[in-house]
Motif scaffolding. Structure first.
Motif, PDB file in Angstrom:
ATOM      1  N   SER A 203       0.701  -1.069   0.219  1.00 49.59           N
ATOM      2  CA  SER A 203       0.230  -0.080   0.622  1.00 49.59           C
ATOM      3  C   SER A 203       0.560   1.261   0.411  1.00 49.59           C
ATOM      4  N   TYR A 204       1.742   1.185   0.915  1.00 46.59           N
ATOM      5  CA  TYR A 204       2.947   1.909   0.521  1.00 46.59           C
ATOM      6  C   TYR A 204       3.280   2.567  -0.305  1.00 46.59           C
ATOM      7  N   ILE A 207       0.322   3.993  -2.526  1.00 44.14           N
ATOM      8  CA  ILE A 207      -0.023   5.511  -2.398  1.00 44.14           C
ATOM      9  C   ILE A 207       1.193   6.151  -2.732  1.00 44.14           C
ATOM     10  N   VAL A 219       1.968   9.727   4.184  1.00 49.12           N
ATOM     11  CA  VAL A 219       0.730   8.508   4.329  1.00 49.12           C
ATOM     12  C   VAL A 219       1.674   7.515   4.783  1.00 49.12           C
ATOM     13  N   CYS A 222       1.974   7.668   8.775  1.00 51.38           N
ATOM     14  CA  CYS A 222       0.786   7.124   9.075  1.00 51.38           C
ATOM     15  C   CYS A 222       0.791   5.813   9.161  1.00 51.38           C
ATOM     16  N   PHE A 223       0.749   5.806   8.210  1.00 54.17           N
ATOM     17  CA  PHE A 223       0.180   4.169   7.993  1.00 54.17           C
ATOM     18  C   PHE A 223       0.961   3.493   8.574  1.00 54.17           C
ATOM     19  N   CYS A 605      -4.701   6.934   5.686  1.00 51.01           N
ATOM     20  CA  CYS A 605      -4.320   6.200   4.796  1.00 51.01           C
ATOM     21  C   CYS A 605      -4.823   6.118   3.471  1.00 51.01           C
TER      22      CYS A 605
END
Length: 1137
Positions: A203-204, A207, A219, A222-223, A605
């Motif tokens: 996911s990182y 994004i 983000v 933050c995730f 996120c």
């Protein structure tokens, strides 16, 4: 581990399939045939392939390349095919299509996420392990991991309490909002995940590559924090299950009074939570393969627990479980200290008190003093699990919110007590926290997170672009059905007072959801315990690797240390930091307090996942071609809005803190982080916004109110392509203060084909100087055949559309007098003329190397000498300079010049009023310059200037003229020699003469035949004298004699002319003005930090250019820092609002 493949070169005359490999052919470890290492003549090697395994975080393929894994090994391949000869020279950068397709076909995406490196190769010669292609399908690879991550601790520990507190209707709304948010996010994520291969980082990676390094880093962190706090929440859930439902006697801290029970429980959670965290961290550090092996066990626990809940619910239709609940009046009692729900009982025809009596009375006697409410109300027993068909659904339809300490009451008649001061010490079931709708949203949301488990495992999937959307959306749909059905089934099967009893005190300390399960409550207790353990271990496994991926990307400099780990790649330092952050969550010790924190980070996120999809869709980026087609930008925008709304609904102050953290990380990466170009959507937004703004700017020129200097800074470079005057950039920074347009430009002489490397190097040097001087703007280096043309091109074409420069800043050519090349000052004057023709303002800084750098100037003055009106530039520039810290303490003084017929007093008043309307604070002074006779000094200075100019004209014949005269003499001599040689008169002697003449041609010979000056005519004493002719026989001695004689005659006549010169009256007047103005300026402003002067224009007659330079030098003589200002022909400052 490395794998290399080489396609066998095929001879031009052989069939590709006609020959078989000999049985004795030997292949090495790399798979290359030994017999084919030698190049065969006439063969066409098609492909050399090399691939290194992808590493987590820093092994990402280059997004700019069409190859999944880029390699340069194939560049050495020779292309001998005659049908591709036109493309041979570009094969290194543009490979054949066959090579490209072969590389893509041989690509194998390795397993991502957690991989063990315990069994490292002992030596490089050992046999490499074969990489197996991923074989996981949608069900095993995506659906089950998502299901396991979504269903967790909140369902088992808080779902019944949320239903009881909020009611079925509001609980339905909470679940629907949260599940809709994750479903919309999953749609956006599916579009992103299927838009190409998603390498390590999950996911990182999605994004950051969609929104750029700044948003990606913010983000991503933050995730990471959300995943870390999720680990803390799972550990707290594990300890709560252990101490409350499995082994309550294991508590270390025990409260003697009921009021201290909550604090004792928190301390127990801290101690056991820390121990549990340490144990889990050690397990992850020693080897995560144990976590992977237990993953199936944890998943089985979750599935069995869910099935037992449904089985128990449907069993209540026929045979509800027996869980009696004791009520005193309408108040629910904690069923711990008594065994029978009655005040008294009859034993052997004798009425005796029960243990419940002892809890409310001073003694076991029937006449003992008892609690007032206990005395006024009777005890009743109700069934805690009345069953699905009991009608409890109507009772639990609406919510019951209340403050901390509020008693859990049933809607029954009761007699209230007058004195309720002692009720808090009685064994009632109470609210441990203040409840309200938004709090429940924050507590519930973590139960729907975990939707990215499938995208994080994309490397394990057989067909990731098909499996991720289907598996993730099906998992969310399944869990949504489970949660919504649980809301209805819990509300219909369990009594309201039991639902609102968070810790099951009314049902003898049983887990409330466990009372509903079949065949035993222990199925849920044990299942939820192992489920929480597994989720905690997975969080401690995944979070450090996410941090390692961010650190290895290099976008956050201070995190680079966390990119390192053990030799096998395990993120040791990242695990340590994760454990410390997780410990901070455990020290909070309350599951209800930690849940909203991680909700914020996950919501942020998900918000940016939706934003990324919406941006890419709206921008219509050419590379945006997802295989998942069931998305739309409106869905992504709706999901983004819902995430933002849930953040502020859950906890507005946590939302602000989370946004502040993300904002700080964003600005830090923007300020200090490494520059990355990932083809992100934010860059696309910037390009579209810039295009829109440029088109709008083209519609009309800027109003005077909006006018600010948009600078084109012309820099000079030295022989090493470094900036000669870096202080010019410092002055630009101080004048602009980061606002408006700045284009820093320079010109290299030559052609671009030969000077492209130097141009790039010069551009890098200028950018480095701009960075050192903190100048924000654009850099542009032009290669031109000469400086004049290059500067002209920049003045005409720099900028784009409406974003063009309106002012030119350059340095005064300081050493123009000493320069051997007059082109230096000629270029300067031509630049002045071109800026005037282009209606551009011109700023010329003299002694620019003495201008301040970053040091703040002490109190002083900026003096403006306003001689002629040029649009107000002289007024505006000091104001802009004083906005910068370097010039902030300087005061502004304005001087103007009054002639003989001017009223200086009235001029001063008018100027002060003008400055008042301009809102400028400045001292005003009017300097009177009366007409005076031209002094002898001025006359002499003008004469010396003109004599110098004339001497330069006489002494500096161009090299082209000198060579032309020598060539004409040589040609005439050779032609005469050929004529004599043809007649045979001087056959042998002429060759020697020609040889001697050729040798002389190599010297810098000069025949003085000045046909361009008036003194040349005086050399001919006789009017009818014929011009001198070159001798037919031209000897070396005659050549030198003739040259020296002509030089002496010319020099004598030149000196005679110089002493007989009279200065031009126009030049005398200009010099007089320069001298008088200089005297006044030096007298008033010699100590000023900066002097601004009107710059007069160059003469229309180009013959007086050099005199113009002299006038400028005289006008500025004796001043340290001078800025010559020439307006662009328009007003730049106004008195109107």
């Amino acid at each position: 581990m490395s794998e290399r493949f080489r396609v066998v070169p095929v001879a031009a005359h052989e069939s590709a399939f006609g020959d078989e490999t000999d049985g004795d052919t030997v292949f090495d470890a790399a798979g290359v045939c030994e017999g084919e290492r030698a190049e065969r003549r006439g063969s066409v090697p098609i492909l050399e392939y090399s691939r290194e395994p992808n590493k987590y975080g820093d092994g990402n393929p280059r997004e700019s390349s069409p190859f999944i894994h880029n390699t340069d090994d194939y560049k050495g391949t020779l292309y001998d095919g005659k049908n591709m000869a036109l493309f041979e020279e570009e094969m290194d950068s543009n490979p054949m299509v066959s090579s490209l397709l072969s590389k893509l076909a041989n690509y194998t995406n390795l397993t991502q996420g957690v991989r063990e490196h315990e069994e490292a190769d002992e030596d490089e010669g050992a046999k490499k392990k074969t990489v197996k292609s991923p074989q996981m399908g949608t069900f095993i690879g995506v659906y089950l991991p998502c299901l396991q991550n979504i269903l967790g601790v909140i369902l088992f520990l808080r779902m019944t309490w949320i239903v009881g507190t909020a009611g079925i209707l509001e609980s339905f709304i909470i679940v629907s909002m949260c599940c809709s948010c994750t479903m919309l996010t999953a749609i956006s994520m599916s579009a992103i995940a299927t838009n190409g291969v998603v390498p390590a980082g999950g996911s990182y990676y999605m994004i950051s590559r969609s929104l750029g390094p700044e948003f990606g880093g913010a983000v991503g962190l933050c995730f990471y924090l959300g995943t870390t706090f999720a680990g803390a929440m799972y550990i707290l859930g594990t300890i709560e299950i252990f101490l409350t439902y499995i082994v309550p006697s294991a508590a270390i801290f025990k409260a003697e009074e009921k009021a201290l029970e909550a604090e004792a429980m928190l301390n127990n959670m801290r101690v056991y939570g820390t121990c549990c965290l340490t144990l889990m961290a050690v397990v992850v550090f020693v080897g995560v393969k144990y976590v992977n092996k237990l993953a199936l066990v944890f998943l089985a626990c979750v599935v069995l627990s869910i099935l037992s809940i449904y089985a128990g619910v449907f069993k209540t239709i026929f045979e509800p479980p027996i869980f009696p609940v004791c009520l005193l009046g309408n108040r629910t009692l904690q069923n711990h200290g008594f065994d029978k729900c009655m005040k008294t009982e009859i034993i052997d025809n004798e009425t005796v008190t029960t243990r419940l009596w002892a809890l409310f009375c001073d003694g076991p006697e029937l006449n003992a003093s008892c609690n007032e409410y206990f005395s006024l109300n009777n005890v009743t027993v109700i069934q805690g699990i009345p069953g699905l068909t009991s009608g409890a659904i109507s009772e639990n339809m609406w919510g019951t919110y209340g403050p901390a300490g509020m008693m859990v009451e049933k809607d029954l008649p009761s007699v209230p007590a007058i004195d309720s001061s002692q009720d808090k010490d009685m064994p009632y079931v109470l609210n441990d926290i203040t409840t309200f709708f938004t709090l429940l949203v924050g507590i519930y949301f973590p139960s729907v997170t975990g939707i990215m488990a499938g995208s994080n495992r994309s490397g394990d999937l057989r067909d990731a672009q098909r499996s991720i959307p289907i598996g993730t959306i099906l998992a969310i749909a399944t869990t949504t059905i489970i949660y919504l059905s649980c809301v209805v089934l819990f509300g219909a099967s369990i009594d309201g007072v039991v639902l609102r009893d968070k810790f099951g005190d009314s049902v003898k300390g049983n887990l409330v959801i466990g009372t509903l399960s079949w065949p035993s409550p222990w199925v849920i207790v044990i299942g939820s315990f192992f489920s929480c353990c597994g989720a905690g271990l997975q969080s401690l496994t995944g979070a450090p690797r996410l941090l390692q991926a961010i650190a290895r990307d290099g976008i956050v400099p201070f995190l680079e240390v966390f990119g390192h780990g053990k030799a096998n790649g395990e993120p040791t330092w990242a695990l340590l930091l994760t454990a410390l952050i997780c410990e901070s969550g455990i020290l909070i010790a309350s599951l209800d307090a930690v849940a909203p924190i991680l909700s914020m980070f996950f919501l942020m996120c998900y918000l940016f996942v939706n934003l990324a999809c919406a941006l890419q869709t709206l921008l219509r980026t050419p590379n945006w071609r997802p295989r998942f087609k069931f998305y739309h930008w409106t869905l992504s925008f709706l999901g983004m809005s819902l995430c933002l709304a849930l953040m502020f609904i859950s906890s507005w102050y946590y939302a602000l803190v989370a946004m502040l953290i993300a904002g700080c990380i964003y600005k830090y990466i923007e300020y200090r982080g490494a520059e990355k170009e990932w083809g992100d959507g934010i860059r696309g937004v910037s390009l579209n916004a810039a295009r829109f703004a440029l088109i709008r700017l083209e519609e009309a020129p800027p109003h005077t109110k909006n006018w600010r200097p948009q600078l084109l800074v012309l820099l000079n470079l030295d022989t090493e392509l470094s900036v000669k005057h870096p202080r010019l950039l410092s002055f630009t920074t101080q004048l602009k203060a980061g606002k408006g347009l700045t284009i820093v430009a320079s010109v290299l002489e030559g052609t671009y084909l030969t000077k492209d490397t130097e141009a790039k190097q010069a551009e890098q040097n200028i950018k480095s100087a701009m960075s050192a001087e903190k100048t924000k703007g654009f850099c542009h280096v032009v290669v031109s055949s000469n400086q004049r043309d290059g500067i002209s091109h920049l003045i005409q074409s720099a900028g784009l559309g409406g974003m063009k420069h309106n002012s030119v800043l350059m340095a005064w050519p300081t050493n123009w007098r000493q320069s051997n090349d007059p082109q230096t000052w000629k270029n300067f004057i031509e630049t002045v003329r071109e800026t005037t023709a282009a209606h551009l303002a011109l700023l010329v800084a003299k002694n620019v190397d003495s201008f301040p750098h970053q040091e703040r100037l002490s109190e002083g003055t900026i003096d403006v000498w306003w001689i002629v009106h040029d649009g107000g530039m002289l007024m505006l520039l000091p104001f802009l300079l004083r906005q910068h810290k370097v010039w902030r303490k300087c005061k502004m003084r304005i001087f103007t010049v009054a002639q003989l017929d001017d009223n200086s007093i009235q001029m001063k008043k008018d100027l002060q009023m003008f400055l008042y309307h301009l809102r400028l604070n400045a001292e005003v002074e009017v300097v009177e310059m009366h007409d005076s006779d031209i002094s002898a000094f001025t006359y002499e200075k003008t004469l010396v200037m003109e004599q110098r100019s004339q001497m330069l004209k006489q002494m500096q014949l161009s090299r082209t003229e000198r060579e032309r005269e020598i060539q004409s003499i040589t040609d005439e001599s050779r032609s005469s020699i050929r004529r004599k040689n043809h007649s045979g008169a001087h056959g042998s002697g002429l060759n020697n003469q020609i040889s001697q003449l050729d040798e002389e041609k190599q010297e810098e010979a000069q025949l003085i035949h000045d046909r361009n000056t008036a003194s040349h005519a005086a050399l001919n004493d006789k009017a009818d004298a014929a011009p001198e002719r070159v001798h037919m026989t031209w000897t070396k001695e005659k050549f030198f004699t003739e040259r020296n004689r002509n030089r002496e005659q010319n020099a004598t006549m030149a000196v005679r002319d110089l002493f007989n010169m009279k200065p031009n009256q126009s030049n005398v007047r200009c010099m007089h003005t320069a001298v008088k103005l200089n005297e006044v300026v030096v007298n008033k402003s010699q100590g000023a930090h900066l002097v601004l002067l009107n710059m007069p224009g160059p003469p229309k007659n180009r013959g007086g250019d050099e005199n113009y330079m002299e006038f400028m030098e005289v006008m500025m003589e004796g001043l340290n820092r001078v800025l010559l200002v020439r307006g662009g022909g328009r007003e730049v400052i106004t008195i109107y609002s």
